[in-house]
Scaffold this active site. Structure first.
Site, PDB file in Angstrom:
ATOM      1  N   HIS A   1      11.669   9.568 -46.256  1.00  0.00           N
ATOM      2  CA  HIS A   1      12.589   8.776 -46.807  1.00  0.00           C
ATOM      3  C   HIS A   1      12.593   8.125 -47.946  1.00  0.00           C
ATOM      4  CE1 HIS A   1      16.102   6.428 -44.981  1.00  0.00           C
ATOM      5  NE2 HIS A   1      15.880   5.553 -45.600  1.00  0.00           N
ATOM      6  N   CYS A   2      14.348   9.069 -47.974  1.00  0.00           N
ATOM      7  CA  CYS A   2      14.362   8.726 -50.727  1.00  0.00           C
ATOM      8  C   CYS A   2      15.085   7.284 -50.787  1.00  0.00           C
ATOM      9  CB  CYS A   2      15.152   9.569 -51.101  1.00  0.00           C
ATOM     10  SG  CYS A   2      15.491   9.100 -52.525  1.00  0.00           S
ATOM     11  N   LYS A   3      15.016   5.922 -50.647  1.00  0.00           N
ATOM     12  CA  LYS A   3      15.274   5.131 -51.087  1.00  0.00           C
ATOM     13  C   LYS A   3      16.383   5.642 -51.857  1.00  0.00           C
ATOM     14  CE  LYS A   3      11.900   1.746 -49.154  1.00  0.00           C
ATOM     15  NZ  LYS A   3      10.877   0.686 -50.029  1.00  0.00           N
TER      16      LYS A   3
END
Length: 397
Positions: free
Chosen positions: A154-156
């Site tokens: 999951h890429c912020k």
């Protein structure tokens, strides 16, 4: 975080501790990177992109000589445009599993996971929260609260999960951003060298014919020329160069890491799982200890979750104390009175109430300690066991 075991794909979308803050999964599953709430990393990313674009095309490229100016416009403009397109696609795509996208209603709140009914969210390729059959490499993301096909991480920075549907757009975003920053650094260094050697080379634009003062420079050429002093240009250049170097270091490491993953045919998730297993295998004596079973399913994790033998002894002792204190806490009524079930004597109510409050404080702190024990060897829990009875006991005084 998910931990595969045998034919099961396991993940627990429950409360996790992040920098001492309790993080809960969203009740409404997120569709893509633009689903609210926006992450501040995402806002910073777009602010940096807009700022570097203005600095490149409005300040520094117009300072280049004619031949280099048009080359820089084409090359840098092409890279920045490509980055904008792939960045938007990576953020806008729904990376969910195909069955999730076909059958899920994103407007409906997600149910709470009941660990008393199921050991893991995904078992035998069926998600008990999304209520759909999923692929083998599908994982349930706690940040999006949905199953993601080919889950990588999951890429912020794009505020979205990276899976099989948008991985190459994410990879292209990182690669184009790295290339764009390299171009901008080359332009900045050229401008700096020419300013020190021969500043007149940077004043070839026709609008400089009306500027007689060599200490005056024009920004945002050729459409909106703004006169500023040399010091302003130097400060802007130094700030952009510093920001560019910091971004290049971060993106360069990320790009090299993902090139390595592709060479090894691994995902980020698989790399982290393998790394964690290797670290856990360094302490085989600790992992052979029997599992600790706490009352009401509060903590059912082995001593192998501890990072070292010293930590194992400390945690084991604390958990045993915690067990007795939790048992003591069960005798506290909601109104603050206590029906003593342990002890050899019957103390006065006031002393007993003070003792109960002190014990509850210790109990609460030990509960916090126990949730930080990661099932795979880390010090911060990425998945927490279901503990409704203990958490309520900690608040009833």
């Amino acid at each position: 975080m998910d931990t595969p075991s045998g034919s099961q794909c396991s993940v627990t979308p429950e409360a996790i501790l992040n920098n001492e803050k309790l993080v809960l999964p969203p009740r409404i599953s997120r569709v893509n990177g633009w689903s609210l709430p926006l992450h501040y990393f995402q806002v910073v990313t777009w602010a940096v992109f807009v700022g570097l674009s203005l600095a490149s095309f409005g300040i520094f490229i117009p300072l280049l000589p004619h031949s280099w100016k048009y080359i820089a416009y084409v090359v840098t403009g092409g890279i920045f445009s490509f980055h904008l397109v792939v960045h938007l696609i990576a953020s806008c795509i729904d990376p969910g599993d195909s069955n999730v996208r076909l059958m899920k209603n994103y407007s409906q709140p997600m149910p709470f996971f009941d660990r008393s009914k199921h050991a893991h969210v995904i078992q035998n390729q069926f998600c008990h929260l999304c209520k759909v059959t999923v692929n083998k490499k599908t994982k349930h993301c706690i940040s999006c609260n949905k199953c993601v096909s080919g889950f990588d991480h999951h890429c912020k920075w794009i505020n979205n999960c990276v899976g099989s549907r948008n991985y190459w757009f994410f990879f292209s975003t990182v690669a184009s951003a790295t290339a764009g920053m390299l171009c901008l650094i080359a332009i900045l260094l050229y401008v700096l060298v020419q300013y020190l050697v021969n500043p007149r080379v940077l004043r070839t634009d026709p609008k400089y014919e009306d500027v007689k003062n060599m200490n005056t420079w024009l920004l945002f050429l050729p459409l909106f020329p703004v006169q500023v002093q040399t010091l302003i240009v130097v400060i802007i250049g130094m700030l952009v160069l510093l920001l560019d170097f910091l971004g290049l270091v971060h993106l360069g490491q990320l790009l090299i890491f993902h090139i390595y993953l592709k060479a090894k045919k691994m995902t980020t998730f698989e790399y982290l799982i393998n790394t964690r297993k290797e670290e856990s295998s360094k302490h085989p004596a600790v992992r052979k200890d029997p599992y600790v079973q706490m009352d009401k399913g509060f903590l059912q994790q082995g001593d192998g979750a501890l990072g070292s033998s010293a930590q194992g002894v400390k945690a084991k002792s604390s958990l045993l104390i915690h067990k007795h204190l939790c048992h003591f806490c069960t005798s506290v009524n909601q109104d603050g009175d206590l029906t003593a079930r342990e002890g050899d004597e019957d103390p006065c109510p006031s002393a007993l109430g003070a003792k109960a409050r002190n014990s509850l404080l210790i109990c609460r702190r030990l509960c916090q300690f126990s949730t930080r024990v990661h099932p795979d060897g880390g010090s911060m829990a990425q998945e927490a066991d279901d503990a409704p009875s203990t958490s309520t006991l900690g608040l009833q005084q």
